[in-house]
Design an enzyme around this catalytic site. Structure first.
Site, PDB file in Angstrom:
ATOM      1  N   ASN A   1      -7.932  -0.629   5.866  1.00 46.79           N
ATOM      2  CA  ASN A   1      -8.379  -1.553   4.819  1.00 46.79           C
ATOM      3  C   ASN A   1      -9.854  -1.272   4.572  1.00 46.79           C
ATOM      4  O   ASN A   1     -10.720  -1.746   5.301  1.00 46.79           O
ATOM      5  CB  ASN A   1      -8.154  -2.993   5.286  1.00 46.79           C
ATOM      6  CG  ASN A   1      -8.503  -4.024   4.226  1.00 46.79           C
ATOM      7  OD1 ASN A   1      -9.203  -3.734   3.261  1.00 46.79           O
ATOM      8  ND2 ASN A   1      -8.025  -5.239   4.402  1.00 46.79           N
TER       9      ASN A   1
ATOM     10  N   ARG B   1      -5.201  -0.018   1.832  1.00 46.21           N
ATOM     11  CA  ARG B   1      -5.569  -0.942   0.771  1.00 46.21           C
ATOM     12  C   ARG B   1      -6.348  -0.172  -0.286  1.00 46.21           C
ATOM     13  O   ARG B   1      -7.308   0.539   0.022  1.00 46.21           O
ATOM     14  CB  ARG B   1      -6.444  -2.056   1.322  1.00 46.21           C
ATOM     15  CG  ARG B   1      -6.989  -2.997   0.238  1.00 46.21           C
ATOM     16  CD  ARG B   1      -8.358  -3.471   0.622  1.00 46.21           C
ATOM     17  NE  ARG B   1      -8.927  -4.400  -0.341  1.00 46.21           N
ATOM     18  CZ  ARG B   1     -10.227  -4.654  -0.431  1.00 46.21           C
ATOM     19  NH1 ARG B   1     -11.077  -4.048   0.375  1.00 46.21           N
ATOM     20  NH2 ARG B   1     -10.678  -5.496  -1.330  1.00 46.21           N
TER      21      ARG B   1
ATOM     22  N   HIS C   1      -7.464  -9.618  -4.779  1.00 42.12           N
ATOM     23  CA  HIS C   1      -6.964 -10.342  -3.600  1.00 42.12           C
ATOM     24  C   HIS C   1      -5.443 -10.483  -3.634  1.00 42.12           C
ATOM     25  O   HIS C   1      -4.879 -11.370  -2.987  1.00 42.12           O
ATOM     26  CB  HIS C   1      -7.584 -11.743  -3.481  1.00 42.12           C
ATOM     27  CG  HIS C   1      -9.061 -11.755  -3.261  1.00 42.12           C
ATOM     28  ND1 HIS C   1      -9.905 -12.651  -3.886  1.00 42.12           N
ATOM     29  CD2 HIS C   1      -9.868 -10.974  -2.492  1.00 42.12           C
ATOM     30  CE1 HIS C   1     -11.154 -12.425  -3.505  1.00 42.12           C
ATOM     31  NE2 HIS C   1     -11.156 -11.405  -2.653  1.00 42.12           N
TER      32      HIS C   1
ATOM     33  N   ARG D   1     -21.677 -13.556  -5.861  1.00 41.61           N
ATOM     34  CA  ARG D   1     -21.268 -13.368  -7.254  1.00 41.61           C
ATOM     35  C   ARG D   1     -21.361 -14.688  -8.010  1.00 41.61           C
ATOM     36  O   ARG D   1     -21.047 -15.749  -7.489  1.00 41.61           O
ATOM     37  CB  ARG D   1     -19.837 -12.835  -7.341  1.00 41.61           C
ATOM     38  CG  ARG D   1     -19.648 -11.454  -6.746  1.00 41.61           C
ATOM     39  CD  ARG D   1     -18.212 -10.977  -6.959  1.00 41.61           C
ATOM     40  NE  ARG D   1     -17.965  -9.717  -6.287  1.00 41.61           N
ATOM     41  CZ  ARG D   1     -17.005  -9.510  -5.387  1.00 41.61           C
ATOM     42  NH1 ARG D   1     -16.193 -10.510  -5.056  1.00 41.61           N
ATOM     43  NH2 ARG D   1     -16.842  -8.339  -4.831  1.00 41.61           N
TER      44      ARG D   1
ATOM     45  N   GLU E   1      -3.935  -9.709   5.636  1.00 45.76           N
ATOM     46  CA  GLU E   1      -3.723  -8.611   4.706  1.00 45.76           C
ATOM     47  C   GLU E   1      -3.180  -7.369   5.408  1.00 45.76           C
ATOM     48  O   GLU E   1      -2.390  -6.615   4.830  1.00 45.76           O
ATOM     49  CB  GLU E   1      -5.036  -8.289   3.994  1.00 45.76           C
ATOM     50  CG  GLU E   1      -5.514  -9.398   3.075  1.00 45.76           C
ATOM     51  CD  GLU E   1      -6.838  -9.067   2.415  1.00 45.76           C
ATOM     52  OE1 GLU E   1      -6.821  -8.403   1.361  1.00 45.76           O
ATOM     53  OE2 GLU E   1      -7.880  -9.471   2.961  1.00 45.76           O
TER      54      GLU E   1
END
Length: 380
Positions: free
Chosen positions: A8, A71, A160, A221, A364
């Site tokens: 990942n 990923r 996501h 962000r 994940e």
């Protein structure tokens, strides 16, 4: 063969996990950080792969390795699910670099290094954007000139997706139902954060857009912003588009409002009465609450609201603040349940609540491993 190695990769890191899929046990895991940074000792993701291989020495039995799962951040509108990697897929990931200039190059470099390290092992790409390929056209289309949409690929893609898919499936299981029977809102709240409206197991809207900048306030962000702000800042300050983009992605959000991108710091400061931290927390939670209201309208019926990722799993303050005032819509938290610290899947809504409110730790890596085996025709 019953093991999957999951890689990942972020823009400057690699998380890895070796999993025995028979009992889903972690055989080894870790993180390689500061890749390509001046303060780090790892030049690029290819060198990072060497670090991973060194860490796995003595733990990895190549004869038992069924797949390597990767990923990949951006699959554009080309990839709707996990994909067996070949030269053509690598070329496609390369062509999509303009949509994810920080992440796709790193993802691709790691894929190429892993293919070299494991030439006889199937490699599978799992795309962050794939789960959102079920968005209807009216949800992913921006009201902009056609040539921007068709020639430049400007549309909502969402991110996501791996986490949203895993959490929505686990949340359905907690309700004792199949994913196809459940409508829910999933809140992935980490340093990056996004909301996903899931109808009958499929993503139908999500807060991140063409890039991960749109939507919720995040660690660094800005989230949703009047598009004219960038042009205004450029005219008034003389900054370039690149400089403004960097500021909105790397120096905004909680960091700009409270001086820290770590919600734990912000929460602590707000509890001490620091006004900047209080405002940051209020803005953060209010933005989540607005999206919940929007997705209630989009879904019509909501069976569950699920919190996940670092902030969602660990901040009782954020969970309570995000749902504040929604009691009349059947959504509320039990203060006692919400305050309990746990790493387990759990309900935090009152027993009588119309809509279940859940905390579901995301995973994940196990989702990537599952999807890798699905591509190979195996059942996890």
């Amino acid at each position: 063969m019953n093991q999957v190695l999951v890689l990942n990769s972020g823009s400057s890191s690699i998380k890895y996990r070796l999993i025995d899929m028979d009992d889903r046990a972690r055989l080894a895991d870790g993180t390689v950080e500061r890749i390509g940074e001046s303060a780090g000792s790892v030049a690029d993701h290819a060198a990072g792969m060497d670090v991973v291989l060194g860490a796995l020495k003595g733990r990895l039995d190549r004869s038992r390795l069924a797949a390597v799962g990767h990923r990949v951040v951006h699959g554009g509108d080309r990839f709707r699910g996990p994909t067996l990697i070949d030269d053509e897929v690598c070329d496609a990931i390369r062509e999509l670099i303009p949509l994810a200039p920080l992440h796709n190059p790193a993802n691709l470099t790691l894929i190429e290094a892993a293919r070299s390290a494991f030439p006889d092992t199937p490699q599978v790409a799992v795309f962050d954007t794939a789960f959102h390929q079920t968005l209807p056209d009216y949800a992913y289309t921006y009201a902009i000139p056609k040539e921007w949409r068709t020639d430049l690929g400007v549309r909502r893609y969402g991110f996501h997706g791996t986490s949203h898919q895993y959490v929505s499936r686990r949340a359905a299981a907690m309700l004792g139902r199949e994913p196809e029977e459940v409508n829910m809102i999933v809140l992935h709240l980490g340093n990056g954060a996004s909301v996903c409206a899931v109808r009958e197991g499929k993503s139908v809207d999500t807060s991140m857009g063409m890039t991960p900048l749109e939507g919720l306030v995040m660690g660094t962000r800005s989230g949703d912003l009047d598009p004219a702000v960038s042009a205004y800042i450029a005219r008034q300050s003389g900054q370039s588009a690149e400089q403004i983009d960097q500021t909105l992605n790397k120096a905004s959000g909680l960091l700009a409002l409270a001086g820290s991108n770590d919600m734990r710091d912000v929460d602590t400061a707000a509890a001490k009465g620091e006004e900047a931290a209080r405002l940051a927390l209020d803005v953060y939670c209010y933005r989540i609450r607005k999206y919940i209201g929007a997705y209630l309208a989009a879904l019509g019926r909501v069976d569950a609201v699920a919190f996940t990722a670092g902030v969602g799993e660990n901040s009782a303050t954020v969970r309570a603040g995000a749902l504040l005032g929604l009691e009349h819509l059947g959504i509320s938290v039990s203060p006692k349940r919400n305050a309990q610290e746990s790493k387990q899947e759990r309900y935090i809504s009152p027993y009588w609540a119309q809509t279940a409110v859940l905390v579901v730790p995301t995973d994940e890596e196990i989702e990537i491993a599952d999807q890798a085996l699905q591509v190979l025709g195996a059942q996890p």
